[in-house]
Design a protein around this motif. Structure first.
Motif, PDB file in Angstrom:
ATOM      1  N   LYS A 174       8.143   4.076 -11.492  1.00 28.03           N
ATOM      2  CA  LYS A 174       8.004   5.688 -11.873  1.00 28.03           C
ATOM      3  C   LYS A 174       6.595   5.979 -12.482  1.00 28.03           C
ATOM      4  CE  LYS A 174      11.737   7.019 -10.207  1.00 28.03           C
ATOM      5  NZ  LYS A 174      11.605   7.940  -8.951  1.00 28.03           N
ATOM      6  N   GLU A 175       5.509   5.078 -12.349  1.00 25.26           N
ATOM      7  CA  GLU A 175       4.014   5.428 -12.576  1.00 25.26           C
ATOM      8  C   GLU A 175       3.177   5.712 -11.554  1.00 25.26           C
ATOM      9  OE1 GLU A 175       4.870   1.363 -11.838  1.00 25.26           O
ATOM     10  OE2 GLU A 175       5.779   2.435 -13.249  1.00 25.26           O
ATOM     11  N   ALA A 176       2.149   6.067 -11.578  1.00 26.81           N
ATOM     12  CA  ALA A 176       1.183   6.429 -10.770  1.00 26.81           C
ATOM     13  C   ALA A 176       0.692   5.131  -9.981  1.00 26.81           C
ATOM     14  CB  ALA A 176      -0.227   7.101 -11.189  1.00 26.81           C
ATOM     15  N   PHE A 177       0.655   5.195  -8.623  1.00 25.53           N
ATOM     16  CA  PHE A 177       0.287   3.801  -8.044  1.00 25.53           C
ATOM     17  C   PHE A 177      -0.999   3.938  -7.428  1.00 25.53           C
ATOM     18  CE2 PHE A 177       0.501   0.918  -4.382  1.00 25.53           C
ATOM     19  CZ  PHE A 177       0.937  -0.404  -5.125  1.00 25.53           C
ATOM     20  N   GLY A 178      -1.881   3.188  -7.655  1.00 28.37           N
ATOM     21  CA  GLY A 178      -3.199   3.202  -7.136  1.00 28.37           C
ATOM     22  C   GLY A 178      -3.394   1.903  -6.268  1.00 28.37           C
ATOM     23  N   LEU A 179      -4.493   1.967  -5.489  1.00 27.80           N
ATOM     24  CA  LEU A 179      -4.746   1.040  -4.519  1.00 27.80           C
ATOM     25  C   LEU A 179      -6.299   0.468  -4.531  1.00 27.80           C
ATOM     26  CD1 LEU A 179      -3.345   2.887  -1.438  1.00 27.80           C
ATOM     27  CD2 LEU A 179      -2.191   0.739  -2.216  1.00 27.80           C
ATOM     28  N   SER A 180      -6.394  -0.859  -4.529  1.00 27.20           N
ATOM     29  CA  SER A 180      -7.736  -1.362  -4.459  1.00 27.20           C
ATOM     30  C   SER A 180      -8.416  -1.152  -3.297  1.00 27.20           C
ATOM     31  CB  SER A 180      -7.627  -2.955  -4.953  1.00 27.20           C
ATOM     32  OG  SER A 180      -6.966  -3.671  -3.758  1.00 27.20           O
ATOM     33  N   ILE A 181      -9.727  -1.599  -2.900  1.00 28.61           N
ATOM     34  CA  ILE A 181     -10.354  -1.309  -1.664  1.00 28.61           C
ATOM     35  C   ILE A 181      -9.605  -2.573  -0.774  1.00 28.61           C
ATOM     36  CG2 ILE A 181     -12.652  -1.984  -0.516  1.00 28.61           C
ATOM     37  CD1 ILE A 181     -12.672   0.548  -1.877  1.00 28.61           C
ATOM     38  N   ASN A 182      -9.566  -3.657  -1.211  1.00 28.02           N
ATOM     39  CA  ASN A 182      -8.805  -4.618  -0.472  1.00 28.02           C
ATOM     40  C   ASN A 182      -7.405  -4.053   0.107  1.00 28.02           C
ATOM     41  OD1 ASN A 182     -10.958  -6.404  -0.289  1.00 28.02           O
ATOM     42  ND2 ASN A 182     -10.114  -7.695  -2.008  1.00 28.02           N
ATOM     43  N   GLU A 183      -6.505  -3.460  -0.755  1.00 28.82           N
ATOM     44  CA  GLU A 183      -5.389  -3.257  -0.359  1.00 28.82           C
ATOM     45  C   GLU A 183      -5.297  -1.862   0.724  1.00 28.82           C
ATOM     46  OE1 GLU A 183      -2.832  -4.167  -4.225  1.00 28.82           O
ATOM     47  OE2 GLU A 183      -3.878  -2.182  -4.279  1.00 28.82           O
ATOM     48  N   ILE A 184      -6.520  -0.793   0.475  1.00 27.96           N
ATOM     49  CA  ILE A 184      -6.771   0.137   1.298  1.00 27.96           C
ATOM     50  C   ILE A 184      -7.114  -0.503   2.646  1.00 27.96           C
ATOM     51  CG2 ILE A 184      -8.163   2.368   1.903  1.00 27.96           C
ATOM     52  CD1 ILE A 184      -8.365   2.480  -1.282  1.00 27.96           C
TER      53      ILE A 184
ATOM     54  N   GLU B 184       7.968   6.997  -4.496  1.00 25.93           N
ATOM     55  CA  GLU B 184       9.126   6.917  -3.882  1.00 25.93           C
ATOM     56  C   GLU B 184       8.540   5.478  -2.902  1.00 25.93           C
ATOM     57  OE1 GLU B 184       9.878  10.237  -1.577  1.00 25.93           O
ATOM     58  OE2 GLU B 184      10.900  11.424  -3.168  1.00 25.93           O
ATOM     59  N   ALA B 185       9.528   4.494  -2.945  1.00 20.28           N
ATOM     60  CA  ALA B 185       9.188   3.549  -2.071  1.00 20.28           C
ATOM     61  C   ALA B 185       9.467   3.798  -0.682  1.00 20.28           C
ATOM     62  CB  ALA B 185      10.356   2.167  -2.203  1.00 20.28           C
ATOM     63  N   PRO B 186       8.464   3.661   0.286  1.00 23.09           N
ATOM     64  CA  PRO B 186       8.418   4.181   1.643  1.00 23.09           C
ATOM     65  C   PRO B 186       9.330   3.195   2.655  1.00 23.09           C
ATOM     66  CG  PRO B 186       6.457   3.062   1.471  1.00 23.09           C
ATOM     67  CD  PRO B 186       7.328   3.002   0.253  1.00 23.09           C
TER      68      PRO B 186
ATOM     69  N   LEU C 115       3.758   7.573   4.617  1.00 27.93           N
ATOM     70  CA  LEU C 115       3.616   6.562   3.604  1.00 27.93           C
ATOM     71  C   LEU C 115       3.065   7.173   2.182  1.00 27.93           C
ATOM     72  CD1 LEU C 115       3.425   3.020   4.360  1.00 27.93           C
ATOM     73  CD2 LEU C 115       1.785   3.975   2.763  1.00 27.93           C
ATOM     74  N   LEU C 116       1.745   7.641   2.695  1.00 21.68           N
ATOM     75  CA  LEU C 116       1.004   8.215   1.435  1.00 21.68           C
ATOM     76  C   LEU C 116       1.886   9.203   0.503  1.00 21.68           C
ATOM     77  CD1 LEU C 116      -2.421   8.438   3.142  1.00 21.68           C
ATOM     78  CD2 LEU C 116      -1.650   6.491   1.589  1.00 21.68           C
ATOM     79  N   GLN C 117       2.415  10.128   1.450  1.00 22.41           N
ATOM     80  CA  GLN C 117       3.277  11.098   0.841  1.00 22.41           C
ATOM     81  C   GLN C 117       4.284  10.348  -0.333  1.00 22.41           C
ATOM     82  OE1 GLN C 117       2.854  14.391   0.427  1.00 22.41           O
ATOM     83  NE2 GLN C 117       2.045  15.361   2.391  1.00 22.41           N
ATOM     84  N   ALA C 118       4.829   9.506   0.136  1.00 23.23           N
ATOM     85  CA  ALA C 118       6.149   8.836  -0.608  1.00 23.23           C
ATOM     86  C   ALA C 118       5.514   7.985  -1.630  1.00 23.23           C
ATOM     87  CB  ALA C 118       6.763   7.676   0.369  1.00 23.23           C
ATOM     88  N   ILE C 119       4.273   7.348  -1.580  1.00 26.19           N
ATOM     89  CA  ILE C 119       3.886   6.676  -2.709  1.00 26.19           C
ATOM     90  C   ILE C 119       3.369   7.869  -3.722  1.00 26.19           C
ATOM     91  CG2 ILE C 119       1.971   5.446  -3.411  1.00 26.19           C
ATOM     92  CD1 ILE C 119       1.601   4.209  -0.515  1.00 26.19           C
TER      93      ILE C 119
ATOM     94  N   LEU D 267       7.265  -1.362  -1.642  1.00 23.43           N
ATOM     95  CA  LEU D 267       8.706  -1.358  -1.881  1.00 23.43           C
ATOM     96  C   LEU D 267       9.000  -1.438  -3.370  1.00 23.43           C
ATOM     97  CD1 LEU D 267       9.835  -2.961   1.402  1.00 23.43           C
ATOM     98  CD2 LEU D 267       9.608  -0.563   0.902  1.00 23.43           C
ATOM     99  N   LYS D 268       8.286  -1.801  -4.146  1.00 22.61           N
ATOM    100  CA  LYS D 268       8.741  -2.238  -5.565  1.00 22.61           C
ATOM    101  C   LYS D 268       8.232  -0.838  -6.393  1.00 22.61           C
ATOM    102  CE  LYS D 268       8.887  -7.156  -4.729  1.00 22.61           C
ATOM    103  NZ  LYS D 268       8.214  -8.350  -5.232  1.00 22.61           N
ATOM    104  N   LEU D 269       7.723   0.027  -5.869  1.00 29.54           N
ATOM    105  CA  LEU D 269       7.108   1.106  -6.747  1.00 29.54           C
ATOM    106  C   LEU D 269       8.057   1.519  -7.839  1.00 29.54           C
ATOM    107  CD1 LEU D 269       5.857   3.646  -4.179  1.00 29.54           C
ATOM    108  CD2 LEU D 269       4.474   2.195  -5.772  1.00 29.54           C
TER     109      LEU D 269
END
Length: 228
Positions: free
Chosen positions: A60-70, A22-24, A14-18, A56-58
């Motif tokens: 074509k830009e870099a996608f980051g994660l907040s602490i709460n999302e992590i 790419e949507a996982p 999943l991390l590789q896809a993000i 699933l809505k990724l």
């Protein structure tokens, strides 16, 4: 959703896809099918934490994660238990120098998220002084991914594969662990022989930490059965 969880190899994928923007879909679908839910994924996603809908809505830009999302993602892992307050303490104090500041505005990069997943696993058997030593050796300066001895996502995925290889086998010897870890590190052609041997040992240590988490989970399960 009841019964839904991600294995660590699935989380690695999943991390590789993000990271590849790419949507996982396949990873999430595999986890849903394992939970016994054969409904269309579009019907399942609303029942999962909201982070999955975002993934699933990724675009074509870099996608980051907040602490709460992590934390939300991490709590879908088997044998893991993340708390936002604990992770906040890690990034502000315990591993501040080895995680760095959020690299995508106010959000953490996929590599930083992988490091936090690694810390969650290692803390089952290691103190933070030992964890910091591993992070410094393997990942160096958090602001410069080019100086990593090994990529954090690759490292996470590798010890996840090692854990799954050893988890179903009993009475493995030290040589068995080494052989399985060596098979995973053979692709790291950029490392010297000495560095590959060190990474083998780090992979074994991390995989055994996950195994320790499994036994802790099992122990809690049996204790809770008594109080029902």
């Amino acid at each position: 959703m009841s019964g839904f969880y991600l294995t660590r190899t699935e989380m690695g994928s999943l991390l590789q896809a993000i990271r590849n923007q790419e949507a996982p879909f396949q990873v999430i679908e595999t986890a849903c099918n394992r939970s016994g839910n054969s409904a269309d994924i579009s019907e399942i996603i609303p029942k999962l934490p909201s982070i999955f809908g975002k993934l699933l809505k990724l675009g074509k830009e870099a996608f980051g994660l907040s602490i709460n999302e992590i934390v939300s993602l991490g709590n879908q892992l088997e044998y893991a238990s993340f708390r936002s307050t604990a992770v906040q303490n890690w990034v502000k104090r315990d591993i501040k120098d080895w995680i760095g500041s959020p690299q995508l505005g106010k959000k953490y990069s996929i590599e930083q998220a992988a490091i936090l997943f690694i810390v969650e696993d290692l803390k089952n058997t290691h103190d933070f002084e030992s964890i910091r030593l591993l992070l410094r050796y393997a990942f160096n300066n958090p602001a410069d991914r080019n100086d990593d001895l090994i990529d954090p996502v690759i490292f996470y995925t590798a010890y996840a594969e090692l854990f799954e290889a050893i988890h179903s086998e009993l009475n493995l010897s030290k040589n068995d662990f080494t052989e399985k870890a060596r098979a995973l590190t053979i692709i790291f052609n950029h490392l010297t022989l000495s560095q590959r041997e060190d990474i083998e040992k780090l992979l074994i240590s991390a995989a055994l930490s996950v195994q320790g988490a499994y036994y802790q989970t099992l122990s809690k399960h049996y204790l809770e059965e008594v109080w029902k």
